[in-house]
Design a protein around this motif. Sequence first.
Motif, short mmCIF file in Angstrom:
data_model
loop_
_atom_site.label_atom_id
_atom_site.label_comp_id
_atom_site.label_asym_id
_atom_site.label_seq_id
_atom_site.Cartn_x
_atom_site.Cartn_y
_atom_site.Cartn_z
N HIS A 184 -0.85 -25.37 -60.79
CA HIS A 184 -0.95 -26.83 -60.89
C HIS A 184 -2.36 -27.26 -61.26
CE1 HIS A 184 -1.95 -26.23 -56.50
NE2 HIS A 184 -2.92 -27.08 -56.81
N VAL A 207 8.23 -37.01 -57.90
CA VAL A 207 7.24 -36.94 -56.82
C VAL A 207 7.80 -36.18 -55.62
CG1 VAL A 207 5.85 -38.28 -55.19
CG2 VAL A 207 6.10 -39.06 -57.56
N SER A 208 7.02 -35.23 -55.11
CA SER A 208 7.35 -34.53 -53.88
C SER A 208 6.79 -35.24 -52.66
CB SER A 208 6.81 -33.09 -53.92
OG SER A 208 7.38 -32.36 -54.97
N SER A 224 -0.28 -38.69 -55.41
CA SER A 224 1.07 -38.13 -55.47
C SER A 224 1.03 -36.68 -55.90
CB SER A 224 1.97 -38.94 -56.41
OG SER A 224 1.31 -39.21 -57.62
N PHE A 225 1.88 -35.88 -55.27
CA PHE A 225 2.09 -34.48 -55.63
C PHE A 225 3.42 -34.42 -56.38
CE2 PHE A 225 -0.75 -34.55 -52.08
CZ PHE A 225 -1.63 -33.51 -52.30
N ILE A 226 3.39 -33.93 -57.61
CA ILE A 226 4.48 -34.16 -58.55
C ILE A 226 5.00 -32.83 -59.08
CG2 ILE A 226 5.12 -35.49 -60.60
CD1 ILE A 226 2.33 -36.90 -60.24
N ARG A 227 6.32 -32.69 -59.12
CA ARG A 227 6.92 -31.44 -59.59
C ARG A 227 7.79 -31.69 -60.83
NH1 ARG A 227 10.07 -33.24 -55.31
NH2 ARG A 227 12.34 -32.95 -55.44
N HIS A 237 6.23 -27.13 -55.46
CA HIS A 237 6.07 -28.43 -54.79
C HIS A 237 5.27 -29.39 -55.66
CE1 HIS A 237 3.57 -31.14 -52.28
NE2 HIS A 237 4.67 -31.29 -51.57
N HIS A 238 4.22 -28.92 -56.31
CA HIS A 238 3.54 -29.76 -57.29
C HIS A 238 3.00 -28.93 -58.45
CE1 HIS A 238 0.41 -28.83 -54.26
NE2 HIS A 238 -0.50 -29.00 -55.21
N THR A 239 3.25 -29.46 -59.63
CA THR A 239 2.74 -28.93 -60.88
C THR A 239 1.55 -29.77 -61.33
OG1 THR A 239 4.92 -28.12 -61.50
CG2 THR A 239 3.34 -28.45 -63.29
N ALA A 241 -0.93 -33.11 -59.65
CA ALA A 241 -1.23 -34.08 -58.60
C ALA A 241 -2.16 -35.12 -59.18
CB ALA A 241 -1.85 -33.41 -57.38
N GLY A 287 2.74 -28.69 -49.68
CA GLY A 287 2.88 -27.52 -50.55
C GLY A 287 2.84 -26.21 -49.79
#
Length: 379
Positions: A184, A207-208, A224-227, A237-239, A241, A287
């Motif tokens: 990520h 968004v996770s 935001s942590f975004i997948r 969980h995130h690719t 952020a 994550g």
Amino acid sequence: MHDGHHGTHNDLHSEQGALPGEHPGRAANPVIKVHDIAWLEFFKPDLARAEAFARAFGFVASYRDAHELHLRGTQAGSPCVIIRKGPRSRFLGLAFRAADTRDLVRLADATDTRVNRLPQTLGGSVVDLLDPSGIRVRVVAGTDELPALPGQEPQRLNFGGDLDRVNATQRPPREPATVHRLGHVVLQTTSYLRTLNWYLEHLGLIVSDFLYYEGQRDRGPTMSFIRCDRGKTLTDHHTLALTLGPSNRYVHSAYEVTDLDALAVGGQYLLDEGYSRSWGIGRHILGSQIFDYWRDPDGFLVEHFADSDVFDSTLEPGWAAMTASGLAQWGPPATKDFLGIAPGRVFLNELRSILTALRSDDNEFDLERLRGLLKVATS
């Protein structure tokens, strides 16, 4: 909640979901849905110095000439990092992988851009865009596939009565932690909400987890942590952020290694080579990764990680207040270097950015947001 979607994940930090009227964390009809992050691009003045750190960090050079260096992990696919020779160190942008070239055509039509060919060193096609922060975002398809390389074997572990290692010792060699892949990238933006929505609407990311400044939830999230949304296929969980801040900039990028032993021994190797740890070793909350952060010779923050959460598309976003103590389940406290408040060039640049942002109306970083950010750094 969306039909067929599960409730928010219930863990140490994201114990609640959205309140009525809050951001849903996904776009209803995105233009495309990217499959994964592909690579990051940088300018650096000294490619030899960059390659020396990269090898100590665990990369393999897949291409080099006098003007360009490609760094890869052991996983089959594209390079993780592309470094071009430039007058000063600078983050150039990121690339995502589309499902196929038909998605590139669809994206180009929707954004009034064109599908172009990538150089022969990469192969395939690309659509080049700018996100609302002005960061270049490339969406690629059909790139040449680098074959998989041998990687480090995970350590065989004994847990109580579950014995997997018998009549054998545990002696992980002192060597670089072999990088498997790019996991990520984290970006800071002065226009957080506009930038978030752009990624959700154009690339189909979801968004996770949302974070908000304590006492400011009514003003909306600030990180935001975004997948990737690949349906039932599990993704990190995130690719990507995104976090609100006084400047548009790269924060850090993260690269997967085999396990805790690889990460820890690889960290010791980096220390022996004279490189600087920023923060670690610990385990994140959002994550769940085991992490270890390092500064490369050009000042960029990079992370080794292992044992990350993976979600399918059904999980709804979690919501939590942003705190420095909420960054890890265990490990040393977040350092001033990691938080960007250690005395030095990075901190001075951020102070200048704060003054510029507060004088401008064309961003989301105002005095109340500054107070919230300062509270995070001391929490």
